[in-house]
Design a protein around this motif. Structure first.
Motif, PDB file in Angstrom:
ATOM      1  N   ALA A  84       0.831  -1.199  -0.123  1.00 15.96           N
ATOM      2  CA  ALA A  84      -0.011   0.179   0.085  1.00 15.96           C
ATOM      3  C   ALA A  84       0.882   1.338  -0.023  1.00 15.96           C
ATOM      4  O   ALA A  84       0.349   2.191  -0.588  1.00 15.96           O
ATOM      5  CB  ALA A  84      -0.954   0.013   1.108  1.00 15.96           C
ATOM      6  N   LEU A  85       1.855   1.200   0.593  1.00 18.08           N
ATOM      7  CA  LEU A  85       2.841   2.189   0.590  1.00 18.08           C
ATOM      8  C   LEU A  85       3.487   2.615  -0.594  1.00 18.08           C
ATOM      9  O   LEU A  85       3.481   3.637  -1.095  1.00 18.08           O
ATOM     10  CB  LEU A  85       4.144   2.130   1.729  1.00 18.08           C
ATOM     11  N   SER A  86       3.628   1.646  -1.219  1.00 18.03           N
ATOM     12  CA  SER A  86       4.414   1.713  -2.754  1.00 18.03           C
ATOM     13  C   SER A  86       3.403   2.102  -3.710  1.00 18.03           C
ATOM     14  O   SER A  86       3.604   3.123  -4.534  1.00 18.03           O
ATOM     15  CB  SER A  86       4.871   0.119  -3.261  1.00 18.03           C
ATOM     16  N   LYS A  87       2.393   1.646  -3.480  1.00 14.64           N
ATOM     17  CA  LYS A  87       0.953   2.147  -4.301  1.00 14.64           C
ATOM     18  C   LYS A  87       0.855   3.774  -4.096  1.00 14.64           C
ATOM     19  O   LYS A  87       0.313   4.508  -5.063  1.00 14.64           O
ATOM     20  CB  LYS A  87      -0.307   1.567  -4.142  1.00 14.64           C
ATOM     21  N   LYS A  88       1.085   4.260  -2.968  1.00 12.87           N
ATOM     22  CA  LYS A  88       1.048   5.746  -2.622  1.00 12.87           C
ATOM     23  C   LYS A  88       2.256   6.559  -3.218  1.00 12.87           C
ATOM     24  O   LYS A  88       2.457   7.561  -3.267  1.00 12.87           O
ATOM     25  CB  LYS A  88       0.941   5.859  -1.124  1.00 12.87           C
ATOM     26  N   GLY A  89       3.317   5.819  -3.754  1.00 11.38           N
ATOM     27  CA  GLY A  89       4.323   6.662  -4.151  1.00 11.38           C
ATOM     28  C   GLY A  89       5.677   6.271  -3.368  1.00 11.38           C
ATOM     29  O   GLY A  89       6.690   7.138  -3.864  1.00 11.38           O
ATOM     30  N   TYR A  90       5.458   5.735  -2.262  1.00 11.15           N
ATOM     31  CA  TYR A  90       6.901   5.505  -1.426  1.00 11.15           C
ATOM     32  C   TYR A  90       7.632   4.386  -2.043  1.00 11.15           C
ATOM     33  O   TYR A  90       7.164   3.519  -2.551  1.00 11.15           O
ATOM     34  CB  TYR A  90       6.349   5.301   0.091  1.00 11.15           C
ATOM     35  N   ARG A  91       9.059   4.551  -1.976  1.00  7.38           N
ATOM     36  CA  ARG A  91      10.032   3.666  -2.376  1.00  7.38           C
ATOM     37  C   ARG A  91      10.298   2.728  -1.179  1.00  7.38           C
ATOM     38  O   ARG A  91      10.550   3.192  -0.036  1.00  7.38           O
ATOM     39  CB  ARG A  91      11.263   4.284  -2.861  1.00  7.38           C
ATOM     40  N   VAL A  92       9.799   1.217  -1.309  1.00  7.86           N
ATOM     41  CA  VAL A  92       9.882   0.486  -0.069  1.00  7.86           C
ATOM     42  C   VAL A  92      10.397  -0.612  -0.319  1.00  7.86           C
ATOM     43  O   VAL A  92      10.645  -1.362  -1.338  1.00  7.86           O
ATOM     44  CB  VAL A  92       8.155  -0.008   0.053  1.00  7.86           C
ATOM     45  N   GLY A  93      11.168  -1.160   0.697  1.00  9.86           N
ATOM     46  CA  GLY A  93      12.072  -2.485   0.728  1.00  9.86           C
ATOM     47  C   GLY A  93      11.331  -3.333   1.971  1.00  9.86           C
ATOM     48  O   GLY A  93      10.750  -2.732   2.911  1.00  9.86           O
ATOM     49  N   ILE A  94      11.737  -4.556   1.866  1.00  2.00           N
ATOM     50  CA  ILE A  94      11.320  -5.555   2.808  1.00  2.00           C
ATOM     51  C   ILE A  94      12.356  -6.395   3.295  1.00  2.00           C
ATOM     52  O   ILE A  94      13.117  -7.067   2.301  1.00  2.00           O
ATOM     53  CB  ILE A  94      10.052  -6.360   2.617  1.00  2.00           C
ATOM     54  N   LEU A  95      12.939  -6.440   4.516  1.00  5.82           N
ATOM     55  CA  LEU A  95      14.066  -7.124   4.807  1.00  5.82           C
ATOM     56  C   LEU A  95      13.197  -8.376   5.780  1.00  5.82           C
ATOM     57  O   LEU A  95      12.630  -8.013   6.571  1.00  5.82           O
ATOM     58  CB  LEU A  95      14.935  -6.191   5.844  1.00  5.82           C
TER      59      LEU A  95
END
Lengths: 356, 356
Positions: free
Chosen positions: A131-142
């Protein structure tokens, strides 16, 4: 006298072209090799840092554009080669632990925790990230669950990972999330990781410092259950801004989640909010809510955590099916909008969003 | 000449009376102190190994019966005192690690494992233990989930535990299960155990060797999620006969459970059977089965484990409520009968059952 573009002009132009991963110029990175100029035709040879560079067409395009913009240039040809191990070592030093970290710029590291297993930490991590990515944020998951990684399956991702010039490249999900998990490093995903704690802790610091995360607004760390090595290493070795605490209605979960709350307090990491998962099940035949795991204990957790309730998520067979199919990014739940709002409020990022 | 019972006769009789915990005679344990005989009246003083001995009335009764059975005895009075620390140390040595182990006689140690968290390992452990106990077996539960213990809550048990002569005494559930958990040793149950792996492993070997388990047909070890320290220490330091593997229908669980299956194979511990939990939910309004967590993956786990499917348990709100109330021993599920049958077949005990 025919004027012609000079080698210096070309090198000047290329000194303004950055490697898109390393954010240093091609000239600085000694990537520009031969420059041949002949009657308005320019031929440049660019040595990529690694042969498998996934951004090579972008680099080629940027080089071409920079040279084409110069006066007197009629034609540009770009030849791509790749650096030898020796050249790469001369530039970045011998491969060593933590080598990627100086190249990473991560605004907010947030851990998703519970203490209890099977409450849906990975689901919440996946939903938040998508959802953060869809809002335009650059997101990673570790994925810090070294022995029981769920993230790869939720996102339908499989190893192997490719080495980049200064560390491992995270995999990219369909939705653009950068993802790294111990599972990508195993030759067979059913292989167990039978390691004692010190190695678990070390693996997590490596998934942090040996991975080319690049520029991220949010890096979400999916913690395993418990308050031992994985949680400790994450909170002590990574710049964790705060924790999202996941719980379920069962009193049993509440008791164990309270332990996790007290752990974060002991190590001085704030709790940003609480998510209650598996709150209820809506019977598809009757539309009636069934509190399968009993009445909510969310209030007592929010009180213990001094943090807001970010969301209460239902048990939804469609969600389980999407997760098993690797499509957590396609989950649609009305509750997610409020979750993201609360999350971004609790962990704001300063930079301009790049897209969206 | 009046014949009278001699001191020797009394000591002989008491040499046949055993301490019910330590299985050594009272004379051997130097528990018999003064013996005064006066005109058919016998007064004996017995020094209990510890003042809080929960079996003191049984010891008193056994002493009285043994002396009463002698000829010429008209009246018996038993005075109970307790040993000093020095006397106890002279008998058992200074308190040291593993001191309880030589006094324990446990036929079958079986670990309940999953790899994945929140699939219901503790529920399965509790259901198995309670049902075995109802069948007449002597059953203990070692809660090896040091950082996220569920067993105390399921059984409604709280610390503190009392020290016995050679180790800690396990708590006893309403149904007669002997139970030991890290949670009983904490001053506050919400306190987290923030320990790295080596301490986790050590805690488990202590819950084994420093606890007076006594005579048990089955000791069930409830493992935490993962394939790290807790699972390793249990399988390497305890004489684990086999593993009951718990899973849920989600594909996600199946993947992680397969890792656990491969771990047991790597360390050479056989899998006795597979239990699928949360297999379905029966809507109380319609009676219809809902496969909330998707279709079963049990078959692929049983194939990977080369072990039979012991049971498929439903999601039942009544079960969750009983667990939260500490009454797992009161759970009634028709599936349990088959589970116990399969379990006892896979891990038979040789001795006669003591009751039931």
């Amino acid at each position: 006298m025919t004027t012609t573009v000079s080698q210096k002009q070309i090198l000047d132009a290329l000194s303004k072209v950055n490697d898109p991963e390393l954010h240093r110029s091609l000239t600085d990175l000694k990537m520009v090799r031969d420059v041949v100029i002949h009657a308005g035709k320019v031929e440049v040879t660019i040595a990529l840092t690694v042969s498998n560079c996934p951004l090579k067409s972008q680099i080629e395009e940027d080089v071409r554009a920079a040279i084409t913009a110069l006066p007197e240039v009629k034609q540009v040809s770009v030849k791509l080669i790749s650096m030898t191990d020796q050249e790469r070592a001369a530039l970045f030093g011998e491969p060593k632990e933590g080598a990627a970290a100086p190249y990473n710029h991560i605004q907010n590291v947030v851990a998703v925790m519970s203490g209890k297993g099977g409450v849906g930490k990975s689901l919440v991590t996946g939903l938040l990230a998508a959802a953060l990515s869809k809002k335009g944020y650059r997101v990673g998951i570790l994925d810090a669950d070294i022995t029981g990684p769920s993230i790869p399956m939720l996102l339908g991702l499989h190893g192997p990972v490719e080495p980049g010039p200064v560390g491992l490249r995270p995999l990219q999900s369909r939705g653009g999330l950068k993802v790294m998990s111990m599972n990508f490093l195993l030759t067979n995903e059913d292989q167990p990781v039978i390691w004692r704690g010190p190695l678990i802790g070390k693996a997590i610091t490596q998934l942090w410092g040996d991975v080319m995360w690049g520029d991220l607004d949010y890096l979400l760390v999916d913690l395993p259950p418990g308050t031992s090595d994985a949680a400790l290493s994450t909170m002590q070795s990574l710049p964790v801004k705060g924790v999202v605490m996941v719980t379920t209605p069962q009193g049993l979960s509440a008791m164990i989640v309270r332990k996790a709350v007290h752990m974060t307090q002991a190590v001085g990491v704030p709790i940003l909010g609480v998510v209650e998962n598996m709150a209820y099940f809506i019977c598809p035949d009757t539309g009636k809510q069934h509190f399968i795991f009993g009445p909510s204990h969310a209030t007592e957790i929010t009180l213990a955590a001094s943090a807001p309730l970010m969301a209460q998520l239902p048990i939804d067979p469609n969600v389980a099916a999407l997760c098993d199919a690797g499509h957590v990014e396609d989950v649609k739940l009305t509750e997610i909008e409020g979750l993201i709002e609360a999350f971004v409020k609790a962990a704001p990022v300063q930079a301009e969003r790049q897209h969206g």
